[in-house]
Enzyme design. Sequence first.
Site, PDB file in Angstrom:
ATOM      1  N   ASP A   1       0.821  -1.204   0.000  1.00  0.00           N
ATOM      2  CA  ASP A   1       0.000   0.000   0.000  1.00  0.00           C
ATOM      3  C   ASP A   1       0.861   1.262   0.000  1.00  0.00           C
ATOM      4  OD1 ASP A   1      -2.054  -1.713   0.041  1.00  0.00           O
ATOM      5  OD2 ASP A   1      -2.856  -1.111   2.002  1.00  0.00           O
TER       6      ASP A   1
ATOM      7  N   ASP B   1       0.697   4.263  -2.639  1.00  0.00           N
ATOM      8  CA  ASP B   1       0.457   5.660  -2.268  1.00  0.00           C
ATOM      9  C   ASP B   1       1.561   6.571  -2.771  1.00  0.00           C
ATOM     10  OD1 ASP B   1      -1.857   4.950  -1.075  1.00  0.00           O
ATOM     11  OD2 ASP B   1      -1.093   4.976   0.985  1.00  0.00           O
TER      12      ASP B   1
ATOM     13  N   SER C   1     -36.258  -6.494 -13.700  1.00  0.00           N
ATOM     14  CA  SER C   1     -35.959  -7.195 -12.448  1.00  0.00           C
ATOM     15  C   SER C   1     -36.016  -8.703 -12.725  1.00  0.00           C
ATOM     16  CB  SER C   1     -36.934  -6.783 -11.356  1.00  0.00           C
ATOM     17  OG  SER C   1     -38.229  -6.666 -11.863  1.00  0.00           O
TER      18      SER C   1
ATOM     19  N   LYS D   1     -26.598 -13.562  -5.360  1.00  0.00           N
ATOM     20  CA  LYS D   1     -27.344 -12.320  -5.580  1.00  0.00           C
ATOM     21  C   LYS D   1     -26.991 -11.348  -4.454  1.00  0.00           C
ATOM     22  CE  LYS D   1     -31.963 -10.755  -6.804  1.00  0.00           C
ATOM     23  NZ  LYS D   1     -31.938  -9.477  -6.110  1.00  0.00           N
TER      24      LYS D   1
ATOM     25  N   CYS E   1     -66.041   6.841  10.669  1.00  0.00           N
ATOM     26  CA  CYS E   1     -67.207   7.706  10.539  1.00  0.00           C
ATOM     27  C   CYS E   1     -68.461   7.092  11.155  1.00  0.00           C
ATOM     28  CB  CYS E   1     -67.468   8.027   9.066  1.00  0.00           C
ATOM     29  SG  CYS E   1     -68.032   6.623   8.121  1.00  0.00           S
TER      30      CYS E   1
END
Length: 706
Positions: A62, A66, A112, A150, A448
């Site tokens: 890392d 960087d 979907s 999923k 009502c």
Amino acid sequence: MYQHYNYWLSGLVAYCFCEVVSEQVLDIMTSPKLVKRVENLHATLHEHNYRYYVLADPVISDQDYDKLFQDLQTLEHQNPSLISTDSPTQRVGSIAKDRLFRRVTHRIPMLSLQNVFDQQALLEFDHRLKQRLQSEGIDCRVLQYVCEPKLDGVAISLFYRQGRLEQALTRGDGHAGEDITSNARTIRLIPLKLRHQGYCPGELEVRGEVYISRQGFEHLNQQMLNRNERVFANPRNATAGSLRQLDSGITAQRPLLFCAYSVGIHSTWVNAPKLHSQWLEILVELGVPVSRDYEVKQGIEACMDYYKQQLLKRTTLDHDIDGVVYKIDDLHQQQLLGSVSHAPRWAVAHKFPAEETMSIVKGVDYQVGRTGVLTPVARLKPTQIGGVTVSNATLHNIDEMQRKDVCVGDTVTIRRAGDVIPELISVSLAKRPSYSQPVPIPTTCPVCGARVVRFDKLVALRCLGGLSCKAQLKQSIQHFSSRKALNIDGLGVQLIEQLVDQQWVRNVADLYQLDKNKLASLPRMGMKSAENLLTAIEHSKQTTLTRLIYGLGIREVGEVTAELLTRHFHTLQALMQADAAYLEQLDGVGSVVAQSITSFFAEPHNQKQLTDLQKLGLVWLEENPETSPKLLQGQIWVLTGRLRTLSREQAATRLRALGASVLTQISSRVTTLVVGEAPGSKQGHAEKLGIEQINEAEFLERLVST
DNA sequence: TTGCCTCGAGATCA
DNA sequence: CTCGAGGCAA
């Protein structure tokens, strides 16, 4: 996890830098050597990103990453002309200027998936596909499926042109979504530039899921807690919330992940894949992350094994999955199978059993709907389930309630059906307290007090109070002022509640006679709000016939039917005069709908309502300007026989799009009859009445030329 | 059905 | 600062 975190910090640094850079207007001559150096850094950083995120196999530390990243930033800072939009430093842009996300239509709808919850349904799915494919002449004793987990997140679409990320959209309603490009760019797993430029299609739409890992979620909430901000209820909401930030700088600080699962539009080329699984491999090569857990399986039984295996694996995963997805691997077979309105036929989501929890029924209330239907709703002891607090569950109707034998005080099992709507599954009789009472069936309306009736053969209880029932009145007004009806902005439930309770509004016409000073006296209302509301109400006076018909709230008449009626009748007058027999002839109107319409307009009270509205200045356009020009406006068409190129439904849709009405029976008002193969008695009938007849070829000709 | 974001505006306190 | 409305996603 913490390695990821380092990268978000780099993202933050990038944010600060580009703010500064964008304000400089330097134009330094750049040497070819420098250009080369920057290009090399781009390539190196992209490569390391790819190894890290897609292959999960980093080759440098890392710190080294960087260091390279900072080198590039320094160079770009000194030479702003070298900054390109796909530079690894350019993930965070500025705050969205136009405050809302732009709405963009998907070139291919984002459908979907059908859901199945058990083996039985899954076998039926497989069987259906085989039958369909067989009828297309395909030998398919064993179907090849791609199985993948999923992910539980938010679906998005990424559009790449010449390998560069051009646009990111949310799924939206499947038809159109929102442009969230600037937010998507901050997600490090989403490549700004695809690898292997020469090989990649000029246009490529990648579809996938944005999600947050469990660890990332914990970490984020800890962060929010430290900053004294509200924590998120669950990873999915945190994801959705992060994507909707106007300031992409905030999105950049969220641990968002991405995983692709399919390809939408793409340019074709010689070696275009024939299998879905090949696409997934290509995506990996292009630098797009796909699930590492996908597998190709022969036959549905193998898919079930995959399901069991993933179900076991579920708890060990670092992210939520709510099931697995099976897709037909062969793209040609996919194409043959096609889609139904909301989902492709060639794929299915095999959902894991929904999480279940126990709760206690504190009471059952009856809700009065717009049409007076009483729905029993169980009030539950608030219970956490699937990351949200559930305190209400509808019992649908009295039959359902009695079948489940729900009593107040019962301990019950609940789950979220389809992961959304809370459902009461069963009561535990063993735990029923001695004091428990069955839920009384009301004989009068709880709001009502009017009589409640249960019509023969109907499961629903209905309050006979009509608009003198405050519950019905409130909901009618809400419907009338809703966006798709008269669209009165700012008139929300709370306000309607007050207007009705004050008795300032007894019907929709009263909305047009409100007093500004009175309004301003209401709690949480001032002069400004009152003025805004009155302007919105004034604005709604200019409307369209479709909106009015829909807004009236005639039973069984929704958006689509309202539009249909406008197209056919053009004027309210004509609609009011139509009798049930005539209405029934309209394609899309059955006896129930026809009956509803005529009885609505037969009601003197409703007639008065309409004249009142007109007197108060309501005007409506009788042509609908919200749709394309109508070249067949006013014509009435009928179809007979089988058409070779279109289904009858498709033909009718095309005709309606051009403004024609499509009926199923011949009458003297019919203008044109389309005669397909093996026509029925309609042809002879039309002959007698001297109605124009055209064949399929002429029909198609007419469709294109108009 | 619930939870999230954004906006406008009212309420509250200095 | 807080609330209501409205829009969005699952």
